[in-house]
Design a protein around this motif. Structure first.
Motif, PDB file in Angstrom:
ATOM      1  N   GLY B  16       4.343  -3.112  -3.239  1.00 25.08           N
ATOM      2  CA  GLY B  16       4.274  -3.956  -2.056  1.00 25.08           C
ATOM      3  C   GLY B  16       4.525  -3.217  -0.758  1.00 25.08           C
ATOM      4  N   ALA B  17       4.999  -1.990  -0.835  1.00 21.73           N
ATOM      5  CA  ALA B  17       5.291  -1.210   0.371  1.00 21.73           C
ATOM      6  C   ALA B  17       4.005  -0.770   1.068  1.00 21.73           C
ATOM      7  CB  ALA B  17       6.125   0.019   0.014  1.00 21.73           C
ATOM      8  N   ILE B  18       4.140  -0.455   2.350  1.00 20.62           N
ATOM      9  CA  ILE B  18       3.046   0.176   3.093  1.00 20.62           C
ATOM     10  C   ILE B  18       3.221   1.689   2.977  1.00 20.62           C
ATOM     11  CG2 ILE B  18       2.002   0.550   5.359  1.00 20.62           C
ATOM     12  CD1 ILE B  18       2.937  -2.266   6.129  1.00 20.62           C
ATOM     13  N   VAL B  19       2.148   2.341   2.590  1.00 14.17           N
ATOM     14  CA  VAL B  19       2.194   3.792   2.399  1.00 14.17           C
ATOM     15  C   VAL B  19       1.398   4.466   3.508  1.00 14.17           C
ATOM     16  CG1 VAL B  19       1.546   5.691   0.858  1.00 14.17           C
ATOM     17  CG2 VAL B  19       2.391   3.534  -0.104  1.00 14.17           C
ATOM     18  N   SER B  20       1.942   5.543   4.037  1.00 19.07           N
ATOM     19  CA  SER B  20       1.260   6.333   5.049  1.00 19.07           C
ATOM     20  C   SER B  20       1.109   7.766   4.551  1.00 19.07           C
ATOM     21  CB  SER B  20       2.068   6.326   6.350  1.00 19.07           C
ATOM     22  OG  SER B  20       1.506   7.220   7.290  1.00 19.07           O
ATOM     23  N   LEU B  21      -0.122   8.238   4.490  1.00 16.42           N
ATOM     24  CA  LEU B  21      -0.422   9.606   4.064  1.00 16.42           C
ATOM     25  C   LEU B  21      -1.118  10.309   5.223  1.00 16.42           C
ATOM     26  CD1 LEU B  21      -1.897   8.565   0.606  1.00 16.42           C
ATOM     27  CD2 LEU B  21       0.387   9.487   1.020  1.00 16.42           C
ATOM     28  N   ASN B  22      -0.814  11.595   5.410  1.00 18.57           N
ATOM     29  CA  ASN B  22      -1.299  12.274   6.613  1.00 18.57           C
ATOM     30  C   ASN B  22      -1.782  13.681   6.321  1.00 18.57           C
ATOM     31  OD1 ASN B  22      -0.028  10.102   8.342  1.00 18.57           O
ATOM     32  ND2 ASN B  22       1.793  10.959   7.369  1.00 18.57           N
ATOM     33  N   CYS B  23      -2.690  14.139   7.182  1.00 14.39           N
ATOM     34  CA  CYS B  23      -3.137  15.532   7.161  1.00 14.39           C
ATOM     35  C   CYS B  23      -3.308  16.011   8.597  1.00 14.39           C
ATOM     36  CB  CYS B  23      -4.465  15.686   6.427  1.00 14.39           C
ATOM     37  SG  CYS B  23      -4.378  15.468   4.648  1.00 14.39           S
ATOM     38  N   THR B  24      -3.051  17.274   8.804  1.00 18.82           N
ATOM     39  CA  THR B  24      -3.379  17.922  10.071  1.00 18.82           C
ATOM     40  C   THR B  24      -4.380  19.027   9.794  1.00 18.82           C
ATOM     41  OG1 THR B  24      -1.521  19.452   9.880  1.00 18.82           O
ATOM     42  CG2 THR B  24      -1.135  17.414  11.082  1.00 18.82           C
ATOM     43  N   ARG B  77      -1.855  -0.761   2.284  1.00 22.87           N
ATOM     44  CA  ARG B  77      -1.026  -1.970   2.408  1.00 22.87           C
ATOM     45  C   ARG B  77      -0.805  -2.582   1.040  1.00 22.87           C
ATOM     46  NH1 ARG B  77      -4.660  -2.198   6.253  1.00 22.87           N
ATOM     47  NH2 ARG B  77      -6.040  -3.571   5.054  1.00 22.87           N
ATOM     48  N   ASP B  78       0.319  -3.298   0.890  1.00 22.28           N
ATOM     49  CA  ASP B  78       0.611  -3.991  -0.370  1.00 22.28           C
ATOM     50  C   ASP B  78       0.332  -3.070  -1.560  1.00 22.28           C
ATOM     51  OD1 ASP B  78      -0.747  -6.886  -2.139  1.00 22.28           O
ATOM     52  OD2 ASP B  78       1.290  -6.035  -2.108  1.00 22.28           O
TER      53      ASP B  78
END
Lengths: 112, 112
Positions: B16-24, B77-78
């Motif tokens: 249920g958490a919101i996950v944020s994944l990133n790249c530069t 999301r979710d």
């Protein structure tokens, strides 16, 4: 539609043996890519073809590696002679120009 | 400096958490940005495909590209246990007709 098909799924062989990996791209795709995935280096391109012609082979590690695409529906990646450091997962991907690449499930290669 | 940097994680979140994944990335010529999801012992599966800057939404997934900062993100999301996988960012200058440069992937676990 069938996706990219690779064979074999697993290969275990002894150092010095010849290894041949096979790929059938998605029908109608005119680009074919060979990648190698390792824990240390991630996914890296080895070579890619457009309309069966090799375009960029700068990622091929050395002369022991060769790749062919005799027709639009088949490609091979050959390693001869194989070495333990060649152990990795080898992926084939295909695409149309301007469209994203779609990957097969890979060949897990172990060289003893 | 590597062309594409991605935090390898691992990242563990509750369902249920919101996950944020990133790249530069460092190459300002990159125009096409992709996110792939890779389950264990499977090939990378395309999730999102975007061109240039902006946002793109597909169900629970949102991809963002900020070319001025050379930074891309994927939001989930979710989150569901079935989202547990390794997420790979990838990019290039010409879309499907050129090699992809990959991040090394972020391993995500969503706990029920």
């Amino acid at each position: 539609d069938a996706g990219v098909i690779q064979s074999p799924r697993h290969e275990v062989t002894e150092m010095g043996q010849e290894v041949t990996l096979r790929c059938k791209p998605i029908s109608g795709h005119d680009y074919l890519f060979w990648y190698r995935q390792t824990m240390m280096r991630g996914l890296e391109l080895l070579i890619y073809f457009n309309n069966n012609v090799p375009i960029d082979d700068s990622g091929m590690p050395e002369d022991r590696f060769s790749a062919k695409m005799p027709n639009a529906s088949f490609s091979t990646l050959k390693i001869q002679p194989s070495e333990p450091r060649d152990s990795a997962v080898y992926f084939c991907a295909s695409s149309r120009a301007g469209q994203p690449q779609h990957f097969g499930d890979g060949t897990r290669l172990s060289i003893l | 400096q590597k062309e594409v940097e991605q935090d390898p994680g691992p990242l563990s979140v509750p369902e249920g958490a919101i996950v944020s994944l990133n790249c530069t990335y460092s190459n300002s010529a990159f125009q096409y940005f992709m996110w792939y999801r890779q389950y264990s012992r499977k090939g990378p599966e395309l999730l999102m495909y975007t061109y240039s800057s902006g946002n793109k939404e597909d169900g629970r997934f949102t991809a963002q590209v900020d070319k001025s900062s050379k930074y891309i993100s994927l939001f989930i999301r979710d989150s569901q246990p079935s989202d547990s996988a390794t997420y790979l960012c990838a990019m290039n200058t010409q879309g499907g007709s050129e090699k992809l440069v990959f991040g090394k992937g972020t391993k995500l676990t969503v706990n029920p």
